[in-house]
Write an enzyme that holds these catalytic residues in place. Structure first.
Site, PDB file in Angstrom:
ATOM      1  N   GLY A  50      11.225   7.268 -14.152  1.00 54.48           N
ATOM      2  CA  GLY A  50      10.024   7.832 -13.540  1.00 54.48           C
ATOM      3  C   GLY A  50      10.169   9.241 -12.991  1.00 54.48           C
ATOM      4  CG  ASP A 109       4.040   0.485  -3.710  1.00 56.05           C
ATOM      5  OD1 ASP A 109       3.389   0.539  -2.648  1.00 56.05           O
ATOM      6  OD2 ASP A 109       3.766  -0.306  -4.623  1.00 56.05           O
TER       7      ASP A 109
HETATM    8  P1  IMP Z   1       8.990   0.283  -4.535  1.00 56.28           P
HETATM    9  O1  IMP Z   1      10.353  -0.343  -4.671  1.00 56.28           O
HETATM   10  O2  IMP Z   1       7.912  -0.738  -4.271  1.00 56.28           O
HETATM   11  O3  IMP Z   1       8.955   1.420  -3.540  1.00 56.28           O
HETATM   12  O4  IMP Z   1       8.575   0.842  -5.937  1.00 56.28           O
HETATM   13  C1  IMP Z   1       9.258   1.828  -6.510  1.00 56.28           C
HETATM   14  C2  IMP Z   1       9.034   1.891  -7.995  1.00 56.28           C
HETATM   15  O5  IMP Z   1       7.917   1.117  -8.438  1.00 56.28           O
HETATM   16  C3  IMP Z   1       8.724   3.310  -8.378  1.00 56.28           C
HETATM   17  O6  IMP Z   1       9.896   4.044  -8.584  1.00 56.28           O
HETATM   18  C4  IMP Z   1       7.898   3.120  -9.618  1.00 56.28           C
HETATM   19  O7  IMP Z   1       8.752   3.025 -10.728  1.00 56.28           O
HETATM   20  C5  IMP Z   1       7.174   1.822  -9.407  1.00 56.28           C
HETATM   21  N1  IMP Z   1       5.793   2.016  -8.920  1.00 56.28           N
HETATM   22  C6  IMP Z   1       5.311   1.854  -7.667  1.00 56.28           C
HETATM   23  N2  IMP Z   1       3.996   2.122  -7.600  1.00 56.28           N
HETATM   24  C7  IMP Z   1       3.617   2.475  -8.864  1.00 56.28           C
HETATM   25  C8  IMP Z   1       2.358   2.897  -9.441  1.00 56.28           C
HETATM   26  O8  IMP Z   1       1.304   3.033  -8.789  1.00 56.28           O
HETATM   27  N3  IMP Z   1       2.399   3.169 -10.772  1.00 56.28           N
HETATM   28  C9  IMP Z   1       3.521   3.075 -11.524  1.00 56.28           C
HETATM   29  N4  IMP Z   1       4.702   2.706 -11.027  1.00 56.28           N
HETATM   30  C10 IMP Z   1       4.760   2.403  -9.696  1.00 56.28           C
HETATM   31 MG    MG Z   2      10.878   4.979  -9.900  1.00 57.86          MG
END
Ligand code: IMP
Ligand code: MG
Length: 189
Positions: A50, A109
């Site tokens: 990403g 996120d």
């Molecule tokens: P977290 O562990 O929930 O903070 O999510 C991190 C990862 O989830 C990011 O590096 C993204 O790869 C993916 N992610 C979170 N939100 C989105 C979104 O809205 N669209 C696409 N990928 C997301």
């Molecule tokens: Mg990511």
């Protein structure tokens, strides 16, 4: 101007190519102003896949020397919901002991992914670890995280483009947009 065909997959363009560029230049200035000791090694660690468009533009705007490394961490199984425990699938090659580490993310996120990465990298005794992210979804946060720099704060929506994927597609879009609901409902892109 040729209209990009993929525009049809988003309901709204949230951050344009021009806004992204401007935000990333500001982020590079923050890096230069934060890591002022040119004799200290700074390692930028991009989380694949990403962070690719973000880190790609970012490094060309930074004025000090850096080294670049990458990590693949699985947490998000190509779907639109975060699932399971993160896992380092491909590790960095650098020895980060005594060095300044800047983790480069596309989006934070819940924060689970980056929280896990920090815990793992701290065991290797770097001088410091900070997080820079292109996008911050603060409403999704599940862990207490200190994000040193975020280019854009965004609403709690499923976004695609500029590195962000839906089922491994959309990463190449030049903007960040909101994925159409009907695509998520049909699970088809
Ligand atoms: P977290 O562990 O929930 O903070 O999510 C991190 C990862 O989830 C990011 O590096 C993204 O790869 C993916 N992610 C979170 N939100 C989105 C979104 O809205 N669209 C696409 N990928 C997301
Ligand atoms: Mg990511």
């Amino acid at each position: 101007m040729v209209k990009k065909d993929y525009v049809k997959n988003v309901s709204e363009i949230l951050i344009t190519k021009k806004q992204l560029k401007k935000g990333i230049i500001k982020a590079a200035r923050w890096i230069d102003d934060t890591y002022t000791d040119k004799n200290k090694d700074l390692v930028l660690v991009g989380l694949l896949k990403g962070s690719i468009p973000f880190i790609g533009q970012l490094v060309t705007e930074i004025e000090r020397d850096i080294t670049l490394d990458f990590m693949v961490v699985s947490s998000f199984k190509g779907e639109h919901k975060a699932q399971g425990k993160p896992e380092i699938v491909t590790d960095i090659l650098s020895n980060i002991e005594g060095k300044d580490v800047l983790l480069v993310e596309d989006i934070v996120d819940s924060g689970y992914t980056i929280f896990y990465v920090i815990k793992e990298l701290e065991k290797r005794k770097p001088n410091s670890i900070k997080i820079i992210t292109l996008l911050d979804k603060p409403t999704g946060r599940k862990v207490n995280l200190d994000i040193a720099y975020s280019c854009f704060k965004i609403p709690h929506k499923f976004l695609v483009g500029f590195g962000l994927d839906y089922k491994e597609k959309c990463r190449n879009y030049e903007f960040v947009g909101v994925l159409k609901n009907e695509i998520i409902e049909k699970e088809d892109i």
